[in-house]
Design a protein around this motif. Structure first.
Motif, PDB file in Angstrom:
ATOM      1  N   UNK A 150       8.650  86.495 -43.616  1.00  0.00           N
ATOM      2  CA  UNK A 150       8.954  87.847 -43.143  1.00  0.00           C
ATOM      3  C   UNK A 150       9.405  87.815 -41.679  1.00  0.00           C
ATOM      4  N   UNK A 151       8.707  87.025 -40.882  1.00  0.00           N
ATOM      5  CA  UNK A 151       9.058  86.950 -39.459  1.00  0.00           C
ATOM      6  C   UNK A 151      10.416  86.278 -39.283  1.00  0.00           C
ATOM      7  N   UNK A 152      10.633  85.197 -40.017  1.00  0.00           N
ATOM      8  CA  UNK A 152      11.901  84.474 -39.905  1.00  0.00           C
ATOM      9  C   UNK A 152      13.084  85.357 -40.316  1.00  0.00           C
ATOM     10  N   UNK A 153      12.831  86.223 -41.289  1.00  0.00           N
ATOM     11  CA  UNK A 153      13.910  87.075 -41.792  1.00  0.00           C
ATOM     12  C   UNK A 153      14.430  88.017 -40.704  1.00  0.00           C
ATOM     13  N   UNK A 154      13.553  88.463 -39.834  1.00  0.00           N
ATOM     14  CA  UNK A 154      13.968  89.375 -38.761  1.00  0.00           C
ATOM     15  C   UNK A 154      14.391  88.635 -37.499  1.00  0.00           C
TER      16      UNK A 154
END
Lengths: 432, 432
Positions: free
Chosen positions: A113-117
């Motif tokens: 989730x963090x990498x996606x943003x």
């Protein structure tokens, strides 16, 4: 599909192209043409969909050539040790938790989730030794739409109980991991991942070399990060001519296919020659290298000698998952290297660091990291309207400032191979 | 007033106190008592207002010992030069704009708004040579509730047209600036601000020394930031025994009252002795010192020798206004200094860097930067609930992680001298 906005991309490490009010013509997940909006409208081209991002900046997706997804949970902690002690005290105990699928799924989901943003579109990722949770990571990254190499880690010596594998079992699990991921036939690919020389017996290395050859898989590992580690390798692998040779002996150093080595802070001359000859990629991890007090890698030398190089965040040896921060840190440490180590090694320019974060690392994946025709349509849309200078006419300055000042949340849309994987607000529609 | 939450503060550079579910008893803008909530409830103390910040972290306000408000507008740009060229190409042209009151007011307002949401509660601030816009800055900071030393800058040689003052006029304007600010009788105070030795004739320095003595005012300036600058000072001030002596000759180096010198990257032995003797404060500006390729200041040596020291962001030589980032950078460069420069200089610990950012710099203002009884009630409330480890029992770890990972927007409330100056959401009310 056409993506419209202010476009910036590199052609090589010296050349940054900027197009005010430009557009990317994307076909089949690939950049077909990059031109001004005027040129597009005047041409015979047409597009079914035009995504108009107005005054926003549009750049190639960033490539993180080295990070440990399994260490994300303790990012920003444990910054008080050198490599070998840090592994023993922080990294290894955390990685053991990935034997538990529940823990793994929760932690990996948070990572994804963090990498996606973040600005990252592609990455070379270390999981842990655990086959099942490594597959879970691959699955989560696949479902989020990433393109990535993901490695089940191999370790069969000098490792704590719980992370020290039986050699045969390690190889069998790796084969299973490879076959499962390949069977998905998607943008997530397996990569051979011996942790680093101290953790792997020659027998394991030989088996991994065979797997790499059999499945035509690239290799990722660590090289010459810290003086104590380099000494340890000399002691453990006295037959190898160098740290790099301890991989090369088994076809794991670029001779059988692409290899990426993290850090390369202390390269020996012979090793450098081997890296050049075999096209080995350096994953330059500036943040990790100061955070674990390892030193500063000679990035200018690598650039001058034409050695392949990209940037890595090295989560969690590095504490920031942001490739913007990797750009900053790359430039900052190059200045200190020039001042404290070698006044013949000019500091890296913004263009050079931006190149490394996009095209430099992208080359490990093929035609990735630029907007030249034929390149993968990995695209970031960046909203810098909260910065003071969105009215600044110089696009390079806007991008530079954003890399220094912005949080990850400036990424307003992200495309990988032409597919939208993240979007904060819909762009307006345009027609000529 | 009572402030309730998880409390962290230092007592000295080695000692970090943490109190889970603690409270600060504040009276007359000063910390009266720091204890657990249980202890407070069991005591005879009572409070009219109890602000309950639940699981949030409560720390002393941070003190930025060195920044240029007039350079904020180009933060994150122009990071490709060394000091003297950077001044000529970026800083001086920007500072000239502050002759225009409209420009100054807009730019300073933006600076003050940003600073208000940052972790900084007190600062030593450079304006420009312009009296009127410097007063405007002082007024805006006063109205925002800051405690600060603000200096009208003095420059009468080696400066471009438009920034080169007539000596007598410079001194007269400085006197006006001082008298106006002192007449407000508030927490904004004037400070004597010769830009640096190269910009000031001996005549100007002598006049500033007299003003400092006459009004009992502290002094801020720059010292030994860059090798070329140090050489320039030797050439220009051949009579001075050292760079520091060029200030000391005129009572501007701590002999007549507190002095804070930014950078101190290249101290000479005699200078160091003088700094110790006169209690001169070092404003350690780690980010600026790598951004302008100046080098790394010997922070460990300053700590060991008991030299006064705090941290400075040095906007815009440093690109980040966040004191969280200053803590990170202080630790990071101390590791590189240990590795590349002096393996006898142990890297700074988190506690040491946190001390420097709060109490270390706070001492320039008096009893500031700690929660010991009698200290100014400068208080930050930090919401780390978006981080993964708000459930982490170790408060030091929570704070460390927040300093590495968080944006400024974790500051949910800020008090200066017990007065609330910024609050994102109201705390709940509590009673025993």
């Amino acid at each position: 599909m056409v993506i419209k906005g202010n476009i910036l991309y590199t052609q090589d490490h010296k050349t940054l192209h900027t197009i005010r009010n430009g557009c990317l013509v994307v076909h089949g997940g690939v950049i077909e043409k990059t031109c001004t909006w005027e040129e597009f409208c005047a041409s015979d081209d047409s597009a079914e969909t035009i995504h108009d991002y107005g005054n926003q900046l549009i750049i190639p997706g960033m490539v993180d050539l080295h990070l440990h997804a399994s260490q994300f949970a303790f990012c920003g902690l444990g910054m008080d040790r050198e490599l070998l002690d840090w592994l023993a005290e922080y990294a290894f105990p955390e990685e053991m938790k990935y034997a538990d699928m529940n823990y793994a799924e929760t932690a990996y989901q948070s990572f994804v989730d963090t990498l996606l943003h973040s600005p990252t579109t592609r990455a070379c990722v270390f999981a842990t030794i655990h086959k099942d949770s490594s597959l879970k990571l691959a699955e989560l990254m696949r479902d989020a739409g990433f393109a990535a190499y993901i490695g089940k880690v191999n370790m069969d010596r000098q490792s704590p109980e719980g992370l020290c594998e039986d050699t045969a079992r390690s190889l069998a699990d790796t084969r299973d991991f490879i076959e499962t991921v390949l069977s998905w036939n998607c943008e997530i690919k397996p990569i051979i991942t011996p942790r680093f020389v101290p953790s792997c017996t020659d027998q394991l290395m030989a088996g991994l070399g065979k797997l790499s050859k059999e499945y035509h898989l690239p290799v990722q590992s660590h090289l010459a990060e810290n003086p104590n580690e380099v000494e340890l390798v000399k002691k453990l692998n006295s037959k190898a001519k160098s740290y790099g040779d301890a991989y090369d002996m088994f076809g794991l150093f670029g001779s059988n296919g692409p290899a990426v080595m993290a850090h390369c802070v202390y390269p020996e001359a012979a090793e450098l020659e081997l890296m050049k000859q075999n096209g080995v990629f350096v994953a330059h991890c500036a943040n990790s290298n100061f955070s674990l007090a390892s030193g500063i890698a000679p990035a200018r030398k690598y650039l001058e000698q034409g050695i392949n190089m990209g940037l890595g965040t090295d989560i969690a040896g590095g504490f920031s998952i942001s490739m913007f921060r990797a750009i900053q840190d790359t430039i900052s440490v190059s200045k200190l290297y020039w001042r404290l180590r070698d006044d013949g090694a000019a500091p890296l320019s913004f263009t050079e660091a931006f190149y490394l974060a996009t095209m430099g690392g992208g080359r490990f994946f093929g035609k990735v990291g630029s907007f030249l025709p034929g390149y993968a349509a990995d695209i970031l849309v960046l909203d810098d309207s909260r910065e003071q200078d969105a009215s600044e006419p110089d696009l390079r300055k806007r991008l530079e400032r954003l890399c220094y000042l912005a949080d990850s949340d400036v990424v307003s849309a992200k495309y990988i191979n032409g597919r939208l994987v993240m979007e904060k607000a819909s762009p307006s529609k345009s027609c000529c």
